[in-house]
Design a protein around this motif. Structure first.
Motif, PDB file in Angstrom:
ATOM      1  N   ARG A   1     -37.160  21.990  29.578  1.00  0.00           N
ATOM      2  CA  ARG A   1     -36.925  21.855  28.137  1.00  0.00           C
ATOM      3  C   ARG A   1     -37.155  23.107  27.517  1.00  0.00           C
ATOM      4  NH1 ARG A   1     -39.820  19.357  23.126  1.00  0.00           N
ATOM      5  NH2 ARG A   1     -41.607  20.556  24.087  1.00  0.00           N
ATOM      6  N   LEU A   2     -35.984  23.769  27.038  1.00  0.00           N
ATOM      7  CA  LEU A   2     -35.982  24.912  26.135  1.00  0.00           C
ATOM      8  C   LEU A   2     -35.986  24.860  24.601  1.00  0.00           C
ATOM      9  CD1 LEU A   2     -33.710  27.359  28.468  1.00  0.00           C
ATOM     10  CD2 LEU A   2     -36.155  26.640  28.540  1.00  0.00           C
ATOM     11  N   VAL A   3     -37.122  25.327  23.832  1.00  0.00           N
ATOM     12  CA  VAL A   3     -37.176  24.970  22.548  1.00  0.00           C
ATOM     13  C   VAL A   3     -36.919  26.489  21.887  1.00  0.00           C
ATOM     14  CG1 VAL A   3     -38.378  22.810  22.720  1.00  0.00           C
ATOM     15  CG2 VAL A   3     -39.485  25.157  22.608  1.00  0.00           C
ATOM     16  N   THR A   4     -36.920  27.756  22.710  1.00  0.00           N
ATOM     17  CA  THR A   4     -36.487  28.941  21.907  1.00  0.00           C
ATOM     18  C   THR A   4     -35.639  29.650  23.124  1.00  0.00           C
ATOM     19  OG1 THR A   4     -38.493  29.876  23.005  1.00  0.00           O
ATOM     20  CG2 THR A   4     -38.728  28.836  20.798  1.00  0.00           C
ATOM     21  N   ASP A   5     -35.125  30.814  22.722  1.00  0.00           N
ATOM     22  CA  ASP A   5     -34.821  31.770  23.672  1.00  0.00           C
ATOM     23  C   ASP A   5     -35.757  32.027  24.750  1.00  0.00           C
ATOM     24  OD1 ASP A   5     -32.236  31.748  22.672  1.00  0.00           O
ATOM     25  OD2 ASP A   5     -32.476  33.528  21.427  1.00  0.00           O
ATOM     26  N   ILE A   6     -35.337  32.527  25.908  1.00  0.00           N
ATOM     27  CA  ILE A   6     -36.419  33.190  26.729  1.00  0.00           C
ATOM     28  C   ILE A   6     -36.363  34.588  26.766  1.00  0.00           C
ATOM     29  CG2 ILE A   6     -36.997  33.320  29.195  1.00  0.00           C
ATOM     30  CD1 ILE A   6     -37.550  30.444  28.480  1.00  0.00           C
ATOM     31  N   PRO A   7     -37.344  35.384  26.389  1.00  0.00           N
ATOM     32  CA  PRO A   7     -38.574  34.874  25.891  1.00  0.00           C
ATOM     33  C   PRO A   7     -38.573  34.405  24.585  1.00  0.00           C
ATOM     34  CG  PRO A   7     -38.599  37.073  25.779  1.00  0.00           C
ATOM     35  CD  PRO A   7     -37.406  36.864  26.174  1.00  0.00           C
TER      36      PRO A   7
ATOM     37  N   VAL B   1     -43.258  22.224  37.079  1.00  0.00           N
ATOM     38  CA  VAL B   1     -42.953  22.850  35.887  1.00  0.00           C
ATOM     39  C   VAL B   1     -43.992  24.063  35.354  1.00  0.00           C
ATOM     40  CG1 VAL B   1     -41.499  21.105  34.867  1.00  0.00           C
ATOM     41  CG2 VAL B   1     -43.888  21.283  34.539  1.00  0.00           C
ATOM     42  N   VAL B   2     -43.520  24.988  34.726  1.00  0.00           N
ATOM     43  CA  VAL B   2     -44.440  25.885  33.993  1.00  0.00           C
ATOM     44  C   VAL B   2     -43.784  26.067  32.478  1.00  0.00           C
ATOM     45  CG1 VAL B   2     -44.633  28.392  33.663  1.00  0.00           C
ATOM     46  CG2 VAL B   2     -44.351  27.178  36.142  1.00  0.00           C
ATOM     47  N   VAL B   3     -45.173  25.886  31.600  1.00  0.00           N
ATOM     48  CA  VAL B   3     -44.710  26.081  30.418  1.00  0.00           C
ATOM     49  C   VAL B   3     -45.471  27.036  29.719  1.00  0.00           C
ATOM     50  CG1 VAL B   3     -45.672  24.631  28.122  1.00  0.00           C
ATOM     51  CG2 VAL B   3     -45.249  23.270  30.250  1.00  0.00           C
ATOM     52  N   ASP B   4     -44.494  27.758  28.716  1.00  0.00           N
ATOM     53  CA  ASP B   4     -44.737  28.988  28.159  1.00  0.00           C
ATOM     54  C   ASP B   4     -45.477  28.887  26.847  1.00  0.00           C
ATOM     55  OD1 ASP B   4     -42.747  28.810  26.293  1.00  0.00           O
ATOM     56  OD2 ASP B   4     -41.299  30.449  27.333  1.00  0.00           O
ATOM     57  N   ALA B   5     -45.645  29.917  26.162  1.00  0.00           N
ATOM     58  CA  ALA B   5     -46.417  29.894  24.862  1.00  0.00           C
ATOM     59  C   ALA B   5     -45.743  29.572  23.882  1.00  0.00           C
ATOM     60  CB  ALA B   5     -47.049  31.354  24.522  1.00  0.00           C
ATOM     61  N   ASP B   6     -44.326  29.389  23.823  1.00  0.00           N
ATOM     62  CA  ASP B   6     -43.471  28.827  22.788  1.00  0.00           C
ATOM     63  C   ASP B   6     -43.169  27.353  22.878  1.00  0.00           C
ATOM     64  OD1 ASP B   6     -42.550  31.310  21.322  1.00  0.00           O
ATOM     65  OD2 ASP B   6     -42.392  32.087  23.209  1.00  0.00           O
ATOM     66  N   GLY B   7     -43.583  26.769  24.011  1.00  0.00           N
ATOM     67  CA  GLY B   7     -43.401  25.437  24.497  1.00  0.00           C
ATOM     68  C   GLY B   7     -42.232  25.226  25.251  1.00  0.00           C
ATOM     69  N   ASN B   8     -41.570  26.171  25.956  1.00  0.00           N
ATOM     70  CA  ASN B   8     -40.538  25.848  26.729  1.00  0.00           C
ATOM     71  C   ASN B   8     -41.173  25.614  27.978  1.00  0.00           C
ATOM     72  OD1 ASN B   8     -38.398  27.208  25.120  1.00  0.00           O
ATOM     73  ND2 ASN B   8     -39.688  29.188  25.470  1.00  0.00           N
ATOM     74  N   SER B   9     -40.555  24.495  28.781  1.00  0.00           N
ATOM     75  CA  SER B   9     -40.873  24.131  30.273  1.00  0.00           C
ATOM     76  C   SER B   9     -39.841  24.394  31.134  1.00  0.00           C
ATOM     77  CB  SER B   9     -40.803  22.430  30.087  1.00  0.00           C
ATOM     78  OG  SER B   9     -41.310  21.730  31.155  1.00  0.00           O
ATOM     79  N   LEU B  10     -40.279  25.266  32.039  1.00  0.00           N
ATOM     80  CA  LEU B  10     -39.271  25.666  33.140  1.00  0.00           C
ATOM     81  C   LEU B  10     -39.668  25.182  34.420  1.00  0.00           C
ATOM     82  CD1 LEU B  10     -40.249  28.033  30.746  1.00  0.00           C
ATOM     83  CD2 LEU B  10     -38.988  29.671  32.447  1.00  0.00           C
ATOM     84  N   ILE B  11     -38.334  25.044  35.078  1.00  0.00           N
ATOM     85  CA  ILE B  11     -38.563  24.503  36.665  1.00  0.00           C
ATOM     86  C   ILE B  11     -39.131  25.722  37.456  1.00  0.00           C
ATOM     87  CG2 ILE B  11     -37.170  23.805  38.490  1.00  0.00           C
ATOM     88  CD1 ILE B  11     -35.356  22.714  36.485  1.00  0.00           C
ATOM     89  N   ASP B  12     -40.192  25.552  38.326  1.00  0.00           N
ATOM     90  CA  ASP B  12     -41.002  26.339  38.975  1.00  0.00           C
ATOM     91  C   ASP B  12     -40.189  26.438  40.307  1.00  0.00           C
ATOM     92  OD1 ASP B  12     -42.525  28.111  40.102  1.00  0.00           O
ATOM     93  OD2 ASP B  12     -44.220  26.831  40.088  1.00  0.00           O
TER      94      ASP B  12
END
Ligand SMILES: Cc1ncc(COP(=O)(O)O)c(C=O)c1O
Length: 451
Positions: free
Chosen positions: A17-23, A57-68
């Motif tokens: 789930r992407l909620v912002t650009d990466i990063p 999954v790995v979740v980042d500081a902006d709330g993006n959820s990435l496939i690991d």
């Protein structure tokens, strides 16, 4: 305002789930702080800061959820914050965090050694010793082999990676970025060609027959068998490009060691603990090493490493000759016991084989339409594709970097490797679900379409 991070572990929503650009903005802010505070020599693959991870999954500081597809470089095979790892760590932290095993021992250390002795190949009597990192384990395996044989020379392979300490840099093949400007290196380390089917000068078919003869010949003429303490090999090479030697090479090498009183050391730091579909990669051909080094996947993400081997060799070292302040820390040992129990309960060797069964056919199909893919290889969940200029075996590191970057931008954690930096490697947590695995492969296929 940064979003409140979700709780990590297997309960984390298993979705991309992407909620912002990466990063995103929160990661960008942390990147700036990082630049001002962390030494430049430490690089990173993804420009995102992690706040939670679990399952696939790995979740980042902006709330993006990435496939690991990276598992923190083959570490979180049981998934991040796996239940039995977290609970055992929490229990241990509440009891005590450190005494130093060399000052006042504790049961967890002994239990991890018992598990290593039981799980590693061979039913001979074994002993283990625990350390903090893979490099430290390799250094200690060499110390033990030298002590046990009274010899000094160490034989290693092209494309090998064994770590970043002085001795393990000497044992590592690739100059940039691991060795450049860091010499002088430890002496009495000799390098021989690796059985690398895709790049063997006479082609893959000849590799099988020729590689062993070349290695034995070089050792005989340039070192002398009687001077060699140990041959150290990764049964499937990791950082060098996920190179799988042809069947017969490892058993032949083990026989050569046995006939010449040389200690056969399998560096299973990346390939071990279920990654290749067996508990250890050497199990595939029934090879029994004299010493085996482990780390990475052993403890579900906590720093722990081990050397396990024949009791007579391990016990050749005098009391006090091995050790270190933190080696076999009780919290890391508790994590290892939780991780090993998870691997057995959830049959993670079978899970790794399943991942390979899903990935390899899709990657081979992709290779049919993508001439940049020169080779598809690997075993279990240690899979890679090697990128070349179409119609040649000339490495194409730019294409590998471009595909990886495209995958990162849409939320797939993907790592590269290889002596020529032209290999895309796939190391998903062994607990990843089928949907995420399939979605990750689709992202990769799209990235190739955009090459
Ligand atoms: C085969 C192998 N040996 C040794 C090491 C060094 O381990 P560490 O980074 O824990 O020192 C690695 C790390 O990638 C490895 O893959």
């Amino acid at each position: 305002m940064n979003p409140t991070p979700p709780l990590g572990g297997p309960g984390l929503a298993q979705q991309r789930r992407l909620v912002t650009d990466i990063p995103g903005p929160a990661s960008r802010e942390l990147l700036e702080r990082r630049q001002r505070s962390v030494a430049r020599g430490l690089s990173h693959v993804l420009p995102v800061f992690v706040t939670a991870a679990g399952g696939g999954v790995v979740v980042d500081a902006d709330g993006n959820s990435l496939i690991d597809f990276g598992s923190g470089i083959a570490v979180t095979s049981v998934g991040n914050s796996a239940d039995l790892v977290s609970s055992r760590v929490a229990e241990q932290v509440a009891q005590f965090t450190h005494t130093c095993f060399m000052v006042a021992p504790y049961q967890g250390y002994v239990e991890v050694c018992e598990e290593l002795n039981r799980l590693t190949p061979g039913d001979h009597e074994k002993r283990s010793a625990l350390f903090n990192s893979g490099a430290e384990a390799v250094e200690n395996a060499v110390k033990i082999a030298r002590h046990a044989t009274g010899r000094q020379a160490v034989v290693v392979f092209d494309h090998a990676y064994h770590g970043r300490t002085n001795l393990t840099m000497a044992m590592t093949a690739k100059n940039m970025p691991y060795k450049d400007g860091f010499g002088p290196f430890a002496s009495d380390v000799y390098r021989v060609p690796m059985a690398y089917p895709f790049r063997w000068p006479g082609g893959p078919a000849a590799c099988k027959a020729e590689a062993l003869e070349v290695v034995k010949g070089l050792i005989h003429t340039q070192v002398g068998e009687e001077n060699v303490a140990a041959i150290v090999i990764e049964p499937v090479q990791g950082e060098g490009g996920f190179i799988v030697p042809p069947d017969g090479f490892l058993p032949g090498l083990a026989d050569f060691c046995r006939s010449n009183g040389i200690v056969f050391v399998a560096d299973e730091i990346q390939s071990g603990f279920c990654r290749t579909g067996d508990w250890f990669a050497v199990d595939h051909e029934g090879v029994v090493p004299d010493l085996i080094t482990t780390a990475k996947g052993i403890a579900g993400g906590l720093p722990l490493a081990g050397v396990t081997g024949r009791a007579d060799m391990m016990d050749a070292v005098h009391p006090g000759g091995l050790g270190g302040t933190f080696g076999g820390n009780p919290v890391a040992c508790a994590a290892a016991l939780g991780a090993i129990e998870t691997m057995a309960k959830e049959d993670l060797p079978a899970a790794a084989r399943h991942i390979g069964d899903v990935m390899l056919p899709r990657l081979r199909k992709l290779a049919e339409s993508q001439p940049a893919i020169g080779d598809v290889r690997g075993r279990g969940a240690m899979i890679a594709i090697e990128l070349v200029r179409p119609g040649t075996i000339e490495p194409d590191s730019a294409a590998a970097a471009k595909v990886a970057k495209a995958c990162h931008a849409v939320g797939l954690v993907l790592l590269t490797c290889g002596t020529y930096s032209n290999v895309l490697r796939f190391l998903p947590p062994l607990v990843i679900g089928n949907d995420l695995l399939s979605e990750g492969l689709s992202i990769l296929e799209d990235a190739f379409a955009g090459l």
